[in-house]
Design a protein around this motif. Structure first.
Motif, PDB file in Angstrom:
ATOM      1  N   VAL A 276     -14.369 -20.575 -30.040  1.00 35.41           N
ATOM      2  CA  VAL A 276     -13.629 -21.765 -29.648  1.00 35.41           C
ATOM      3  C   VAL A 276     -14.309 -22.677 -29.180  1.00 35.41           C
ATOM      4  N   ASP A 277     -15.349 -22.435 -28.194  1.00 34.34           N
ATOM      5  CA  ASP A 277     -16.280 -23.669 -27.701  1.00 34.34           C
ATOM      6  C   ASP A 277     -17.225 -24.208 -28.731  1.00 34.34           C
ATOM      7  N   ALA A 278     -17.680 -23.380 -29.997  1.00 34.84           N
ATOM      8  CA  ALA A 278     -18.383 -23.824 -30.991  1.00 34.84           C
ATOM      9  C   ALA A 278     -17.502 -25.084 -31.761  1.00 34.84           C
ATOM     10  N   GLU A 279     -16.365 -24.306 -32.151  1.00 36.94           N
ATOM     11  CA  GLU A 279     -15.413 -25.197 -32.788  1.00 36.94           C
ATOM     12  C   GLU A 279     -15.072 -26.491 -32.069  1.00 36.94           C
ATOM     13  N   ALA A 280     -15.013 -26.228 -30.740  1.00 37.73           N
ATOM     14  CA  ALA A 280     -14.618 -27.608 -30.058  1.00 37.73           C
ATOM     15  C   ALA A 280     -15.462 -28.689 -29.859  1.00 37.73           C
ATOM     16  N   THR A 281     -16.910 -28.085 -29.975  1.00 40.40           N
ATOM     17  CA  THR A 281     -17.976 -29.076 -29.840  1.00 40.40           C
ATOM     18  C   THR A 281     -18.191 -29.721 -31.162  1.00 40.40           C
ATOM     19  N   HIS A 282     -17.848 -28.756 -32.431  1.00 37.23           N
ATOM     20  CA  HIS A 282     -17.936 -29.568 -33.716  1.00 37.23           C
ATOM     21  C   HIS A 282     -16.823 -30.523 -33.874  1.00 37.23           C
ATOM     22  N   LEU A 283     -15.614 -30.404 -33.616  1.00 41.43           N
ATOM     23  CA  LEU A 283     -14.301 -31.126 -33.750  1.00 41.43           C
ATOM     24  C   LEU A 283     -14.941 -32.350 -32.857  1.00 41.43           C
TER      25      LEU A 283
ATOM     26  N   PRO B 131      -4.581 -21.923 -33.212  1.00 41.38           N
ATOM     27  CA  PRO B 131      -3.614 -22.717 -33.843  1.00 41.38           C
ATOM     28  C   PRO B 131      -3.780 -24.395 -33.309  1.00 41.38           C
ATOM     29  N   LEU B 132      -4.221 -24.459 -31.991  1.00 42.36           N
ATOM     30  CA  LEU B 132      -4.350 -25.881 -31.550  1.00 42.36           C
ATOM     31  C   LEU B 132      -5.797 -26.362 -32.286  1.00 42.36           C
ATOM     32  N   LEU B 133      -6.678 -25.731 -32.367  1.00 41.38           N
ATOM     33  CA  LEU B 133      -7.927 -26.255 -33.098  1.00 41.38           C
ATOM     34  C   LEU B 133      -7.338 -26.470 -34.575  1.00 41.38           C
ATOM     35  N   HIS B 134      -6.759 -25.465 -35.085  1.00 43.81           N
ATOM     36  CA  HIS B 134      -6.374 -25.579 -36.336  1.00 43.81           C
ATOM     37  C   HIS B 134      -5.579 -26.999 -36.699  1.00 43.81           C
ATOM     38  N   GLY B 135      -4.465 -27.468 -35.496  1.00 40.89           N
ATOM     39  CA  GLY B 135      -4.278 -28.645 -35.502  1.00 40.89           C
ATOM     40  C   GLY B 135      -4.975 -30.154 -35.511  1.00 40.89           C
ATOM     41  N   VAL B 136      -5.817 -29.812 -34.350  1.00 44.94           N
ATOM     42  CA  VAL B 136      -6.922 -30.916 -34.366  1.00 44.94           C
ATOM     43  C   VAL B 136      -7.675 -31.044 -35.760  1.00 44.94           C
ATOM     44  N   ARG B 137      -8.138 -29.921 -36.431  1.00 44.87           N
ATOM     45  CA  ARG B 137      -8.833 -30.200 -37.713  1.00 44.87           C
ATOM     46  C   ARG B 137      -7.930 -30.735 -38.779  1.00 44.87           C
ATOM     47  N   GLN B 138      -6.717 -30.393 -38.545  1.00 44.53           N
ATOM     48  CA  GLN B 138      -5.761 -30.940 -39.796  1.00 44.53           C
ATOM     49  C   GLN B 138      -5.495 -32.582 -39.552  1.00 44.53           C
ATOM     50  N   LEU B 139      -5.742 -32.771 -38.111  1.00 40.55           N
ATOM     51  CA  LEU B 139      -5.500 -34.251 -37.740  1.00 40.55           C
ATOM     52  C   LEU B 139      -6.734 -35.249 -38.112  1.00 40.55           C
TER      53      LEU B 139
ATOM     54  N   ASP C 190      -8.570 -34.309 -40.328  1.00 38.28           N
ATOM     55  CA  ASP C 190      -8.932 -34.332 -41.899  1.00 38.28           C
ATOM     56  C   ASP C 190      -7.969 -35.684 -42.298  1.00 38.28           C
ATOM     57  N   ARG C 191      -6.683 -35.661 -41.739  1.00 33.31           N
ATOM     58  CA  ARG C 191      -5.743 -36.783 -42.001  1.00 33.31           C
ATOM     59  C   ARG C 191      -6.317 -38.221 -41.835  1.00 33.31           C
ATOM     60  N   THR C 192      -7.053 -38.154 -40.580  1.00 33.28           N
ATOM     61  CA  THR C 192      -7.635 -39.731 -40.353  1.00 33.28           C
ATOM     62  C   THR C 192      -8.847 -39.763 -40.956  1.00 33.28           C
ATOM     63  N   ARG C 193      -9.463 -38.731 -41.718  1.00 31.61           N
ATOM     64  CA  ARG C 193     -10.798 -39.064 -42.575  1.00 31.61           C
ATOM     65  C   ARG C 193     -10.270 -39.709 -43.869  1.00 31.61           C
ATOM     66  N   GLN C 194      -8.992 -39.457 -44.241  1.00 29.97           N
ATOM     67  CA  GLN C 194      -8.611 -40.185 -45.630  1.00 29.97           C
ATOM     68  C   GLN C 194      -8.158 -41.327 -45.351  1.00 29.97           C
ATOM     69  N   PRO C 195      -8.847 -42.549 -45.741  1.00 26.86           N
ATOM     70  CA  PRO C 195      -8.405 -43.710 -45.896  1.00 26.86           C
ATOM     71  C   PRO C 195      -7.121 -44.174 -46.255  1.00 26.86           C
ATOM     72  N   GLY C 196      -6.399 -44.970 -45.633  1.00 26.37           N
ATOM     73  CA  GLY C 196      -5.153 -45.311 -45.950  1.00 26.37           C
ATOM     74  C   GLY C 196      -5.194 -46.740 -46.982  1.00 26.37           C
ATOM     75  N   GLU C 197      -4.025 -47.233 -47.360  1.00 22.11           N
ATOM     76  CA  GLU C 197      -3.859 -48.310 -48.130  1.00 22.11           C
ATOM     77  C   GLU C 197      -4.089 -49.617 -47.220  1.00 22.11           C
ATOM     78  N   LEU C 198      -4.507 -50.978 -47.724  1.00 19.59           N
ATOM     79  CA  LEU C 198      -4.356 -52.369 -46.879  1.00 19.59           C
ATOM     80  C   LEU C 198      -3.213 -52.300 -46.733  1.00 19.59           C
TER      81      LEU C 198
END
Length: 221
Positions: free
Chosen positions: A70-77, A108-116, A118-126
C-alpha cells in the motif's frame, strides 16, 4: 507373653487390609488417569497455542506485506498526481502518512484513486466558451500567413530573375497555409487547458482561417 489373637479378628484385619490396599490401588489408578488426562490437556493447549502463534505470525507477515504494498502504491499514485499538477506540485509536499482512525481495506480505495487519475489523464474536449479563441486562432494564423506572403511578394517584386517569378508563387502557398498556422495555435490552446483538439474545434479553426484568407486575398493590392 502376648495373648493369642482370635482367628476371627485376624481374618477381619486381613480383609480390612485387603480393602485398604484395593482402595489405595484404585486411588492410585485414578490419580494416574487424572495425571494422564491433565498432561494430554496441557499438550493440546500447548499445540493450540503454538498453532495460534503460527497463525498470528502469518497474519502479521501478511499485514506487513500489505502495508509495504500500500505504501509503494500510494507513493506511486502521489508521484502521478504531482506529474499531473505540474510546476505547482512543490506545494503538495511528500505523500501523506496513514490516518490514525483509518479502517477497512485500503486496496479498493487505492483502486478508486487509480481510476480517478486515469480519468483525469484522458483529456476532454474544449468547451464552447473557447470558440472565440479558436476563431481568433484561425484568423490570426491567416493574417500571419498573409503577412509572410506579402513580404515574399514584395521581395520578389524588388528582385529580378527567378525570384521575381518564384516569390509570388511561394507567397500564394504561404497564404493558403494560414489555416494550418491557426491549427498550431489552437493545439497550444488545447494543451494549456489539458483538452483534446477534436474535429469540432479543428473545423472551426479551419473555417475561420479560410474565411479570413479569402477576405485577405480579395483585398485590393
Amino acid at each position: 507373653m502376648n495373648e493369642p489373637v482370635a482367628s476371627e479378628t485376624y481374618a477381619a484385619q486381613i480383609r480390612r487390609l485387603a480393602e485398604l490396599t484395593a482402595r489405595v490401588a484404585a486411588q492410585r489408578a485414578e490419580a494416574h488417569t487424572w495425571y494422564a488426562q491433565q498432561c494430554a490437556a496441557a499438550d493440546r493447549a500447548v499445540a493450540e497455542a503454538a498453532e495460534q502463534v503460527r497463525r498470528a505470525e502469518a497474519e502479521v507477515a501478511e499485514a506487513r506485506e500489505l502495508v509495504e504494498r500500500v505504501d509503494a502504491e500510494a507513493t506511486h499514485l502521489w508521484g502521478e498526481l504531482r506529474a499531473r499538477v505540474g510546476p505547482s506540485a512543490r506545494r503538495l509536499g511528500d505523500p501523506p502518512g496513514p490516518a490514525r482512525d483509518a479502517s477497512g481495506d485500503p486496496v479498493p480505495l487505492l483502486h478508486g484513486v487509480r481510476q480517478l487519475l486515469d480519468r483525469t489523464r484522458q483529456p476532454g474536449e474544449l468547451p464552447g466558451s473557447a470558440n472565440p479563441l479558436l476563431v481568433c486562432c484561425g484568423v490570426g494564423g491567416s493574417v500571419v500567413a498573409y503577412a509572410l506572403g506579402a513580404g515574399a511578394r514584395a521581395l520578389g517584386a524588388g528582385s529580378g530573375g527567378d525570384l521575381a517569378v518564384g516569390m509570388p508563387v511561394l507567397a500564394l502557398v504561404v497564404t493558403l497555409l494560414g489555416p494550418l498556422v491557426g491549427l498550431a495555435a489552437a493545439r497550444l490552446l488545447a494543451d494549456r487547458r489539458h483538452a483534446a483538439l477534436s474535429p469540432r474545434p479543428i473545423a472551426l479553426v479551419v473555417a475561420a482561417g479560410l474565411a479570413a484568407t479569402v477576405l485577405l486575398l480579395a483585398l485590393p493590392r
